[in-house]
Design an enzyme around this catalytic site. Structure first.
Site, mmCIF file in Angstrom:
data_model
loop_
_atom_site.group_PDB
_atom_site.id
_atom_site.type_symbol
_atom_site.label_atom_id
_atom_site.label_comp_id
_atom_site.label_asym_id
_atom_site.label_seq_id
_atom_site.Cartn_x
_atom_site.Cartn_y
_atom_site.Cartn_z
ATOM 1 N N ASP A 72 2.600 -6.618 1.873
ATOM 2 C CA ASP A 72 2.730 -6.043 0.529
ATOM 3 C C ASP A 72 3.316 -4.628 0.588
ATOM 4 O O ASP A 72 3.724 -4.081 -0.432
ATOM 5 C CB ASP A 72 1.345 -5.952 -0.138
ATOM 6 C CG ASP A 72 1.073 -7.119 -1.080
ATOM 7 O OD1 ASP A 72 2.053 -7.727 -1.552
ATOM 8 O OD2 ASP A 72 -0.113 -7.403 -1.337
ATOM 9 N N GLN A 122 -5.258 -10.526 -2.424
ATOM 10 C CA GLN A 122 -4.836 -10.646 -3.825
ATOM 11 C C GLN A 122 -5.567 -9.624 -4.694
ATOM 12 O O GLN A 122 -6.785 -9.520 -4.664
ATOM 13 C CB GLN A 122 -5.113 -12.071 -4.326
ATOM 14 C CG GLN A 122 -4.608 -12.341 -5.727
ATOM 15 C CD GLN A 122 -3.092 -12.208 -5.862
ATOM 16 O OE1 GLN A 122 -2.331 -12.721 -5.056
ATOM 17 N NE2 GLN A 122 -2.654 -11.492 -6.889
ATOM 18 N N LYS A 173 1.917 -18.754 -4.076
ATOM 19 C CA LYS A 173 2.351 -18.145 -2.815
ATOM 20 C C LYS A 173 2.249 -19.170 -1.689
ATOM 21 O O LYS A 173 3.118 -19.266 -0.830
ATOM 22 C CB LYS A 173 1.490 -16.908 -2.505
ATOM 23 C CG LYS A 173 1.900 -15.718 -3.357
ATOM 24 C CD LYS A 173 0.924 -14.574 -3.325
ATOM 25 C CE LYS A 173 1.373 -13.516 -4.332
ATOM 26 N NZ LYS A 173 0.378 -12.477 -4.589
#
Ligand code: NAP
Length: 285
Positions: A119, A96, A52
Site C-alpha cells: 500500500d 484492509q 482484491k
C-alpha cells in the site's frame, strides 16, 4: 464536451502487463504472493477484499485472506502481521482499512515490513516517495498518474490542484504530480478562495469525499479533471466528488465514477505485489 478517460480499459492493460510479468517470474520459480488481512465485518471492506482476491487470481498472483473478528485485539493483529512479515510465500501485506474502533491503524502499518508494504503507507515508503526514490507507489495516486498519461496529457509545467490532503490520497498525489514536474497546489477544508484556485488548474484532482462537490464554476475551460471520490448521492447511487454532468461540458478530459480511478487502485496493487516479489527475490528491473 470532454473525452472520457476510461479507467477500466487502462486498468485492464496494466493487469495484462502484470499477468505477463507473473508468467516470466514463474519461469524462474517465483510466484508473487499477497496476504490481505481484514478485521471485523464491514460489508464494504469485505467486498474490497473479495475483489482484491479475485484480481490476484486473474493475473496468477497467489493470495491468502486472514479474517479476524471485530473483537480481536491489537496484539493478535500485530502477531499476525509479524508472522506474515516472516512468511516466505508472502511478498505483499495489506491490512484492509478502516480497522474497527479501538485499533491503532498507524501502529499496525508501522509493523508491516516496509518491503512487503504494497500500500506504500509505512513511514519508510512515505519518506521514499517524498525524496523521489521509491519502489512502491501508493496505489490510488499512482493510478491517477497512469490515467493522466493514458490521456496523453503532459504534466510537466502544468498548474495542478489537488483537493484533499489525506495521507493515502491527497498528500502522495501532490508529491507524485510534483515528481512529474507539475506546479502543485494542495487545497483542504480550511482553504480560502477554493473555487478560484481550482478554476486556475490545468489538471484538477478531487479527493474530497463529498458527492458532486466540484461544480462547473470551479473548473477551467479545457482542464483535465480526475475524480478520486467514491460517494453515494441523494438516491444512494455511486458518484464522485465532481458534478460530472455540468463539469464534463467544460473540460477536455474527465474520469467517470464508477469506471475511472477505482479500477486503477487494484491494478496498481497487483503491480506493487509483483514489484515486491521481484525485490525479495533480488531481481532489479
Ligand atoms: P479523507 O481522509 O476524508 O480526506 C478528505 C480531504 O478532503 C481532507 O483533506 C479534507 O480537508 C478535504 N476536504 C473536506 N471537505 C472539504 C471542503 N469543503 N473543501 C476543501 N477540502 C475539503 O478522504 P480520502 O481518504 O482522501 O478519500 C477521498 C475520497 O476518495 C473519498 O470519497 C474516498 O472514498 C475516495 N477514495 C477512492 C479510492 C479509489 O480507489 N477510487 C481510494 C481512496 C479513496 P481537511 O484535511 O482539512 O479535513
Amino acid at each position: 464536451m470532454a473525452a472520457i478517460i476510461n479507467g477500466k480499459d487502462v486498468a485492464a492493460k496494466i493487469r495484462e502487463e502484470v499477468a505477463a510479468d507473473v508468467k516470466k517470474l514463474e519461469q524462474q520459480g517465483i510466484t508473487p504472493g499477497l496476504a490481505v488481512v481484514i478485521v471485523g465485518d464491514d460489508p464494504a471492506s469485505k467486498t474490497y477484499v473479495k475483489n482484491k482476491k479475485l484480481a490476484c487470481e486473474a493475473v496468477g498472483i497467489y493470495s491468502e485472506e486472514y479474517a479476524l473478528p471485530a473483537n480481536a485485539t491489537q496484539e493478535e493483529l500485530l502477531t499476525l502481521v509479524h508472522q506474515l512479515n516472516k512468511k516466505q510465500d508472502i511478498d505483499g501485506i495489506l491490512v484492509q482499512s478502516p480497522l474497527p474502533d479501538g485499533f491503532n491503524e498507524q501502529l499496525v502499518i508501522e509493523n508491516i515490513n516496509p518491503q512487503k508494504d504494497v500500500d506504500a503507507f509505512h513511514p519508510v515508503n512515505v519518506g521514499r516517495i517524498m525524496i523521489g526514490d521509491y519502489s512502491f507507489l501508493p496505489c490510488t495516486p499512482a493510478g491517477v498518474i497512469e490515467l493522466i498519461h493514458a490521456a496523453g496529457v503532459e504534466i510537466q509545467g502544468k498548474r495542478c490542484v489537488v483537493i484533499g490532503r489525506s495521507n493515502i490520497v491527497g498528500k502522495p498525489m501532490a508529491m507524485l504530480l510534483l515528481h512529474e514536474h507539475g506546479t502543485v497546489t494542495v487545497c483542504h477544508s480550511r482553504t480560502e478562495h477554493l473555487a478560484q484556485i481550482c478554476s486556475q488548474a490545468d489538471i484538477l484532482v478531487a479527493a474530497v469525499g463529498k458527492a458532486k462537490f466540484v461544480k462547473e464554476d470551479m473548473v477551467k475551460e479545457g482542464a483535465v479533471v480526475i475524480d478520486v471520490g467514491m460517494n453515494r448521492d441523494e438516491n444512494g447511487k455511486l458518484c464522485g466528488d465532481v458534478d460530472f454532468n455540468s463539469v464534463e461540458k467544460k473540460v477536455s478530459f474527465i474520469t467517470p465514477v464508477p469506471g475511472g480511478v477505482g479500477p486503477m487502485t487494484i491494478a496498481m496493487l497487483l503491480k506493487n505485489t509483483v514489484t515486491a516479489a521481484k525485490h525479495q527475490a533480488g531481481i532489479v528491473d
